[in-house]
Design a protein around this motif. Sequence first.
Motif, PDB file in Angstrom:
ATOM      1  N   UNK A 278     -69.052 -12.174   2.762  1.00 31.67           N
ATOM      2  CA  UNK A 278     -69.531 -10.887   3.266  1.00 31.67           C
ATOM      3  C   UNK A 278     -70.125 -11.091   4.654  1.00 31.67           C
ATOM      4  N   UNK A 279     -69.268 -11.433   5.617  1.00 33.07           N
ATOM      5  CA  UNK A 279     -69.678 -11.695   6.991  1.00 33.07           C
ATOM      6  C   UNK A 279     -68.520 -11.331   7.916  1.00 33.07           C
ATOM      7  N   UNK A 280     -68.826 -11.148   9.176  1.00 35.26           N
ATOM      8  CA  UNK A 280     -67.790 -10.793  10.142  1.00 35.26           C
ATOM      9  C   UNK A 280     -66.806 -11.934  10.374  1.00 35.26           C
ATOM     10  N   UNK A 281     -67.319 -13.167  10.421  1.00 40.87           N
ATOM     11  CA  UNK A 281     -66.486 -14.364  10.584  1.00 40.87           C
ATOM     12  C   UNK A 281     -66.950 -15.382   9.557  1.00 40.87           C
ATOM     13  N   UNK A 282     -65.998 -15.984   8.851  1.00 38.39           N
ATOM     14  CA  UNK A 282     -66.347 -17.010   7.864  1.00 38.39           C
ATOM     15  C   UNK A 282     -65.599 -18.298   8.170  1.00 38.39           C
ATOM     16  N   UNK A 283     -66.119 -19.393   7.652  1.00 38.51           N
ATOM     17  CA  UNK A 283     -65.416 -20.669   7.704  1.00 38.51           C
ATOM     18  C   UNK A 283     -64.775 -20.868   6.341  1.00 38.51           C
ATOM     19  N   UNK A 284     -63.478 -20.636   6.269  1.00 39.86           N
ATOM     20  CA  UNK A 284     -62.725 -20.853   5.024  1.00 39.86           C
ATOM     21  C   UNK A 284     -62.463 -22.357   4.948  1.00 39.86           C
ATOM     22  N   UNK A 285     -63.356 -23.059   4.275  1.00 40.99           N
ATOM     23  CA  UNK A 285     -63.395 -24.517   4.359  1.00 40.99           C
ATOM     24  C   UNK A 285     -62.478 -25.248   3.386  1.00 40.99           C
TER      25      UNK A 285
ATOM     26  N   UNK B 270     -64.309 -26.396  11.422  1.00 45.39           N
ATOM     27  CA  UNK B 270     -64.313 -27.777  10.950  1.00 45.39           C
ATOM     28  C   UNK B 270     -62.892 -28.309  10.988  1.00 45.39           C
ATOM     29  N   UNK B 271     -62.755 -29.589  10.807  1.00 47.94           N
ATOM     30  CA  UNK B 271     -61.428 -30.203  10.896  1.00 47.94           C
ATOM     31  C   UNK B 271     -60.496 -29.739   9.782  1.00 47.94           C
ATOM     32  N   UNK B 272     -61.035 -29.387   8.617  1.00 51.11           N
ATOM     33  CA  UNK B 272     -60.159 -28.958   7.530  1.00 51.11           C
ATOM     34  C   UNK B 272     -60.212 -27.455   7.275  1.00 51.11           C
TER      35      UNK B 272
ATOM     36  N   UNK C  77     -55.302 -14.065   3.137  1.00 49.75           N
ATOM     37  CA  UNK C  77     -56.199 -13.698   2.040  1.00 49.75           C
ATOM     38  C   UNK C  77     -56.676 -15.006   1.431  1.00 49.75           C
ATOM     39  N   UNK C  78     -57.798 -14.958   0.735  1.00 49.88           N
ATOM     40  CA  UNK C  78     -58.252 -16.185   0.121  1.00 49.88           C
ATOM     41  C   UNK C  78     -59.605 -16.065  -0.531  1.00 49.88           C
TER      42      UNK C  78
ATOM     43  N   UNK D  12     -54.442 -28.371  10.734  1.00 49.27           N
ATOM     44  CA  UNK D  12     -53.634 -28.249   9.529  1.00 49.27           C
ATOM     45  C   UNK D  12     -53.347 -26.805   9.133  1.00 49.27           C
ATOM     46  N   UNK D  13     -54.135 -25.853   9.603  1.00 47.83           N
ATOM     47  CA  UNK D  13     -54.074 -24.495   9.104  1.00 47.83           C
ATOM     48  C   UNK D  13     -53.155 -23.563   9.875  1.00 47.83           C
TER      49      UNK D  13
END
Length: 114
Positions: A94-101, A26-28, A86-87, A77-78
């Motif tokens: 609990x997934x292989x890839x996450x969207x840290x939104x 996502x954009x953010x 970390x976050x 931005x990231x």
Amino acid sequence: MHAVIQKDYNGIDSIQTVNISTPKSSIIGALVDVKYVPVLPWDIKNEKGLLTQMHTSSLPKILGYGFSGTIHDNNIFGPTRGTRVVGASPNGTYAEIINASIPPYVFCCRIMCL
């Protein structure tokens, strides 16, 4: 992609590993290749259904709140791809890839034992 999913509040038997589609960036947010996830008190209470009044997420859902890993794909931005982070993510970790939104919940690491 594999993820640990909770389908109801009937204890550990309600948790299963399933194949799901990879989240979209996502954009953010930033996509993170997850390396480690802690089991936090929040996670245990959430799995037991003790926090249903605190949040409105519906089941089934990906378990977990905290994570560490590397940036898979970044937004404008990231942090850049490959940065160790970390976050926390309210969308489940609990997934292989996450969207840290939520960008303020993702912290870059200079030193990390992986």
